[in-house]
Design a protein around this motif. Structure first.
Motif, PDB file in Angstrom:
ATOM      1  N   ARG A 268       2.749  87.287  58.830  1.00 29.58           N
ATOM      2  CA  ARG A 268       2.228  86.874  60.113  1.00 29.58           C
ATOM      3  C   ARG A 268       0.701  86.877  60.163  1.00 29.58           C
ATOM      4  O   ARG A 268       0.101  86.176  60.976  1.00 29.58           O
TER       5      ARG A 268
ATOM      6  N   VAL B 262       1.490  81.822  66.545  1.00 25.03           N
ATOM      7  CA  VAL B 262       2.651  81.913  65.654  1.00 25.03           C
ATOM      8  C   VAL B 262       2.895  83.369  65.258  1.00 25.03           C
ATOM      9  O   VAL B 262       4.044  83.824  65.151  1.00 25.03           O
TER      10      VAL B 262
ATOM     11  N   PHE C  86      -0.836  83.485  59.770  1.00 24.47           N
ATOM     12  CA  PHE C  86      -0.522  82.444  60.752  1.00 24.47           C
ATOM     13  C   PHE C  86      -1.555  82.448  61.862  1.00 24.47           C
ATOM     14  O   PHE C  86      -2.374  83.368  61.998  1.00 24.47           O
ATOM     15  N   ASP C  87      -1.451  81.379  62.679  1.00 26.46           N
ATOM     16  CA  ASP C  87      -2.262  81.338  63.898  1.00 26.46           C
ATOM     17  C   ASP C  87      -1.852  82.473  64.819  1.00 26.46           C
ATOM     18  O   ASP C  87      -0.727  82.993  64.740  1.00 26.46           O
TER      19      ASP C  87
END
Length: 565
Positions: A334, A341, A337-338
């Motif tokens: 994670r 997200v 990710f952005d």
């Protein structure tokens, strides 16, 4: 009640002995009458027959008394009529015999009196019954001696009151008197009448025994008594038979209902005839058949529901494992990710945890419903179990601003338990207390005695409304469904905890008051299989009841052992 102090010591000692004697006698009488009272409460037939006998005895007794008294009065009136008629003839004859003498000093008057009495006695048709004729002068005619036909003392029969009534009013007077005759008491009907003469006042007394009338009255009373007793017994027998006709179907219905309540759903009453009792039996059988159909249908639905829950829980395990693997991979990456997200990955991980917990609870419930839950009991110390539960929930408590206060004994608390299940119960209880604690401290207390161990979890949050302490253990029940929850519970935790406590042979109880928080108490036997009688800790918190000696609650628990986590 104590005797007054001012009484002498011997009197007080005697009163104490008497009180003790009466108490012992009362207890013995109570024990003696206990079977009769128990039978009176249980037997409808006995009560109906007894009440019928009492009521019929009163009615028959009153009627018999009226008949006997009326019959005796009729016999007495008939005897009075006969004696009065005979008395009139005797007075007339005596007057005719005495009227030949003009003065009381006539030397032949006494002989005439004697002859008159003898004639009146011989002419008396009731002579064989013991009738007596007495002729005497009043106190002013002293030249005539009183003459009586029988050799007996008539002073008890011819009383002064009767003599005064005859001599003063000059009329016929009567009375009923009893005297001793030949060694036995005999009742007499006594008539007195003045005899008109030309030389003075003479009185004639006629005494008739009422032996025949008394005998007839006694026979009537005996007949009425025997007939009344026979009638009362007959009424009792009839009442018993009639009551039996009603009670037997009712007893059959009661026995059938007991068998139905015990699970024997095929039991039915016997239907005889077409009367009201037969209609009752038929209606009862119809009700039992409908009840059996409904129970069978509900059992089938419950079985299908349990099977569906078990099957779904097991079937969801496979896709959940696949999704969990993918979610773990996404959650571990994670950081690349952005932010949006990454947040979604965290939410996915949290919801998967909740979903897995729900499946675990559903599987556990299905095992309880199917009767497959087994207790893996062993001798374990509850102190580290309680401390471990508190340690694992400390992080959650810190996030919501709740302080966990742990009170456990210094010595080990050994009991025969299933550690995994007990830890799950305590985790549910403490987690709920933290969730509903409203930022106030939560106390966890452990105590034990020779037969039981107990753990209480006390919070000071919103509490429970009256009656909700019995609902909190229902499946999916929530005190306030609208509240924002921190732990994401499934609504099955307390239900599973209650089943775990019951599997141990223990208790899981709740107490609560609105605005004053709640307290849950888990009580377990020290030895598996023992029956619980009492708990070492009270269910109602000590801050809600008057302060008591802590040693009375648990001799091994001290405030110095309290630990704040």
């Amino acid at each position: 009640m104590r005797a007054p102090a001012w009484l002498p010591m011997p009197v007080r000692r005697t009163l104490r002995v008497l009180r003790r004697y009466f108490r012992v006698s009362a207890r013995r009488l109570e024990r003696f009458l206990a079977p009769a009272r128990r039978e009176w409460r249980r037997s409808l037939q006995l009560r109906v027959v007894a009440l019928t006998l009492v009521a019929s005895s009163l009615l028959v007794g009153a009627f018999g008394f009226f008949v006997a008294e009326r019959s005796a009065k009729i016999l007495l009136n008939r005897a009075q009529d006969e004696v009065q008629s005979s008395m009139a003839g005797k007075v007339k004859y005596a007057a005719s015999q005495l009227s030949v003498h003009r003065q009381a000093r006539d030397p032949r008057l006494q002989a005439t009196v004697n002859t008159t009495v003898d004639v009146l006695a011989d002419d008396d048709p009731a002579e064989s019954g013991g009738s007596v004729v007495s002729l005497r002068a009043d106190q002013f005619t002293t030249e005539i001696d009183a003459v009586t036909s029988a050799k007996m003392d008539t002073s008890e029969l011819i009383t002064a009151d009767l003599i005064r009534a005859v001599s003063r009013d000059g009329k016929v007077a009567e009375q009923v008197r009893t005297a001793q005759v030949d060694g036995r008491q005999t009742k007499f009907l006594v008539y007195g009448s003045p005899v008109p003469t030309s030389f003075g006042h003479v009185e004639l007394y006629y005494l008739v025994p009422l032996t025949t009338e008394d005998s007839a009255a006694n026979q009537i009373r005996t007949t009425v008594l025997v007939t009344g007793l026979a009638l009362v017994i007959l009424l009792g027998v009839v009442a018993g038979l009639v009551t039996r006709l009603v009670v037997l179907p009712v007893r059959d219905a009661a026995r059938t209902a007991q068998r139905l309540s015990a699970g024997l759903l095929d039991q039915r009453m016997k239907v005889d005839g077409e009367d009201d009792l037969a209609l009752l039996a038929a209606s009862f059988n119809q009700m039992a058949a409908n009840l059996q159909r409904q129970i069978v249908r509900l059992e089938e639905m419950s079985r299908l529901q349990r099977r569906f829950t078990s099957d779904v829980s097991h079937e969801l395990r496979t896709p959940l494992t696949t999704v969990r693997m993918a979610a773990d991979l996404i959650f571990s990456e994670r950081e690349d990710f952005d932010p949006a997200v990454a947040r979604s990955a965290e939410l996915l991980q949290a919801e998967l945890d909740r979903f897995e917990s729900l499946l675990t609870d559903l599987l556990e419930i299905s095992r309880f419903d199917a009767g497959f839950a087994a207790l893996d009991a062993e001798h374990a110390d509850l102190v580290p179990i309680v401390q471990r539960v508190a340690d694992r929930l400390t992080g959650l408590a810190d996030r919501v601003g709740v302080t966990l206060e742990l009170r456990v004994p210094e010595a080990p608390v050994i009991a025969e338990i299933d550690p995994r299940r007990i830890e799950r119960v305590l985790r549910n209880l403490v987690g709920n207390a933290v969730e509903h604690g409203e930022g106030r401290p939560v106390q966890i207390t452990l105590a034990c005695d020779e037969a039981a161990v107990a753990v209480t979890v006390r919070d000071h949050g919103i509490g429970l409304k009256p009656g909700e302490e019995r609902l909190v253990f229902n499946r999916f029940w929530r005190a306030d469904p609208s509240r924002a929850r921190q732990t994401g519970g499934t609504g099955l935790g307390l239900s599973i905890s209650a089943e775990d406590a019951r599997l141990h042979g223990g208790w899981l109880e709740a107490w609560g008051a609105p605005g004053e928080g709640a307290q849950f108490r888990l009580t377990l036997p020290v030895r598996s299989g023992d029956r619980l009688v009492a708990a070492p800790l009270t269910l109602i918190p000590r801050d809600r009841v008057p302060a008591i000696d802590s040693s009375a609650v648990n001799g091994r628990l001290s405030d110095e052992t309290a630990e704040v986590i």
